[in-house]
Design an enzyme around this catalytic site. Structure first.
Site, PDB file in Angstrom:
ATOM      1  CG  ASN A 262      -1.761   0.928   1.043  1.00  0.00           C
ATOM      2  OD1 ASN A 262      -2.001   1.896   0.848  1.00  0.00           O
ATOM      3  ND2 ASN A 262      -2.491   1.245   2.800  1.00  0.00           N
TER       4      ASN A 262
ATOM      5  CE  LYS B 245      -0.341   3.096   4.731  1.00  0.00           C
ATOM      6  NZ  LYS B 245      -0.345   3.646   5.955  1.00  0.00           N
TER       7      LYS B 245
ATOM      8  CG  HIS C 140      -6.045   1.991   4.966  1.00  0.00           C
ATOM      9  ND1 HIS C 140      -5.347   3.152   6.585  1.00  0.00           N
ATOM     10  CD2 HIS C 140      -4.762   0.855   5.104  1.00  0.00           C
ATOM     11  CE1 HIS C 140      -4.100   2.564   6.499  1.00  0.00           C
ATOM     12  NE2 HIS C 140      -3.530   1.600   6.154  1.00  0.00           N
TER      13      HIS C 140
ATOM     14  CD  GLU D  56      -2.836   5.445   6.662  1.00  0.00           C
ATOM     15  OE1 GLU D  56      -2.958   5.265   5.422  1.00  0.00           O
ATOM     16  OE2 GLU D  56      -2.235   5.009   7.494  1.00  0.00           O
TER      17      GLU D  56
ATOM     18  CD  GLU E 240      -3.601  -2.529   7.816  1.00  0.00           C
ATOM     19  OE1 GLU E 240      -2.801  -2.833   6.780  1.00  0.00           O
ATOM     20  OE2 GLU E 240      -4.479  -1.500   7.318  1.00  0.00           O
TER      21      GLU E 240
ATOM     22  N   GLY F 157       2.278   2.015  10.896  1.00  0.00           N
ATOM     23  CA  GLY F 157       3.256   3.560  11.224  1.00  0.00           C
ATOM     24  C   GLY F 157       3.981   3.831  12.055  1.00  0.00           C
TER      25      GLY F 157
ATOM     26  CB  SER G  17       5.123  -1.797  12.135  1.00  0.00           C
ATOM     27  OG  SER G  17       4.906  -0.258  12.208  1.00  0.00           O
TER      28      SER G  17
ATOM     29  N   GLY H  86       2.925  -0.786   4.128  1.00  0.00           N
ATOM     30  CA  GLY H  86       2.671   0.892   4.153  1.00  0.00           C
ATOM     31  C   GLY H  86       4.247   1.091   4.124  1.00  0.00           C
ATOM     32  N   GLY H  87       5.001   1.366   5.043  1.00  0.00           N
ATOM     33  CA  GLY H  87       6.026   1.921   5.115  1.00  0.00           C
ATOM     34  C   GLY H  87       6.886   1.677   4.358  1.00  0.00           C
TER      35      GLY H  87
HETATM   36  P1  PGA Z   1       3.026   0.196   7.635  1.00  0.00           P
HETATM   37  O1  PGA Z   1       1.380   0.663   7.188  1.00  0.00           O
HETATM   38  O2  PGA Z   1       3.022  -0.683   7.124  1.00  0.00           O
HETATM   39  O3  PGA Z   1       3.257   1.738   7.563  1.00  0.00           O
HETATM   40  O4  PGA Z   1       2.103   0.210   9.300  1.00  0.00           O
HETATM   41  C1  PGA Z   1       0.340  -0.586   6.982  1.00  0.00           C
HETATM   42  C2  PGA Z   1      -0.841  -0.109   6.611  1.00  0.00           C
HETATM   43  O5  PGA Z   1      -1.318   0.665   6.657  1.00  0.00           O
HETATM   44  O6  PGA Z   1      -1.604  -0.602   5.627  1.00  0.00           O
END
Ligand code: PGA
Length: 246
Positions: free
Chosen positions: A11, A13, A93, A95, A161, A167, A205, A226-227
């Site tokens: 992802n 983002k 998600h 966010e 999640e 994050g 994470s 994500g990251g």
């Molecule tokens: P992250 O994000 O791996 O940066 O924690 C995961 C996500 O938001 O799907």
């Protein structure tokens, strides 16, 4: 014996321009030297869609859609516009729930639209730290699942999640993940699905240092990343750990 597909989902983002996405996919494609057993999905920003991608080993997804198929919704993108360019859609998600006030009811409408167009939804659920501290994990997951999956009868991919792990660099422990994934399967059984057949990914994470151990957990069918997905070699390493776990 479990018989569920495993996924590695990136992802991005709100990161990467169209040419950066193309570079990423070219590089990833060149790193993969066998036919993946893992379903490998990259979800770039919508502006990257329509570019020439090497998509024989990698699927493309998007991070959101509007629940309406067309109409006066300034700034929004409908499923019809992404239809032939993507196969997966991330929905719900945290966010989007937090910054764009997406409710379970709205996510349910989006999910029904995605299924109507025969794309695959990846439904994100998870509790906040406050809900965990208040012993409300089961209640939260049950509410999210039953509302988001109302009037849905096909299997969807679930991503667990926990909001506090996204994050933050704070990955959930193996115990927490196993407990939550089992809880989710039981809830799915209670609301009319066959929990054993539904792939549940973990997200929060995930990185190349923890993925190897986390993928050994019986109930974990892959990751939403994500990251750590922004760096192609990093994402590739995580994918390799999933490949090796078959
Ligand atoms: P992250 O994000 O791996 O940066 O924690 C995961 C996500 O938001 O799907």
């Amino acid at each position: 014996m479990r018989n569920r597909r495993k996924y590695s989902v990136a992802n991005f983002k709100m990161n990467k321009t169209r040419s950066e996405t193309v570079d990423f996919l070219d590089k990833l494609n060149s790193l993969i030297d066998t036919v993946p057993k893992t379903v490998l999905v990259v979800c770039p920003p919508i502006t990257s869609l329509g570019a020439e991608f090497p998509v024989d080993k990698i699927w493309i997804g998007v991070q959101n859609i509007n629940s309406n198929e067309s109409g006066a919704y300034t700034g929004e993108v409908s499923i019809k516009m992404i239809d032939s360019h993507a196969n997966f859609v991330i929905l719900g998600h945290s966010e989007r729930r937090e910054y764009f006030n997406e409710s379970n009811e709205e996510i349910n409408k989006k999910l029904i639209t995605v299924l109507k167009y025969k794309l695959e939804p990846i439904l994100c659920i998870g509790e906040t730290l406050k809900q965990r501290k208040n012993n409300e994990v089961q209640k939260t997951l049950k509410k999210q699942l039953s509302k988001c999956l109302q009037n849905v009868d096909s299997n969807v991919i679930i991503a667990y999640e926990p909001v506090w792990a996204i994050g933050t660099g704070e990955t959930a422990t193996s115990e927490i993940i196993v407990e939550a994934h089992q809880m989710i399967r039981n809830i799915l059984n209670d609301i009319g699905f066959d929990g054993e057949k539904i792939s549940i990914l973990y997200g929060g994470s995930v990185n190349r240092n923890n993925a190897k151990e986390l993928i050994t957990l019986d109930d974990v069918d892959g990751f939403l990343i994500g990251g750590a997905s922004l760096d192609v070699e990093h994402f590739y390493d995580i994918y390799k750990f999933i490949e090796e776990s078959f």
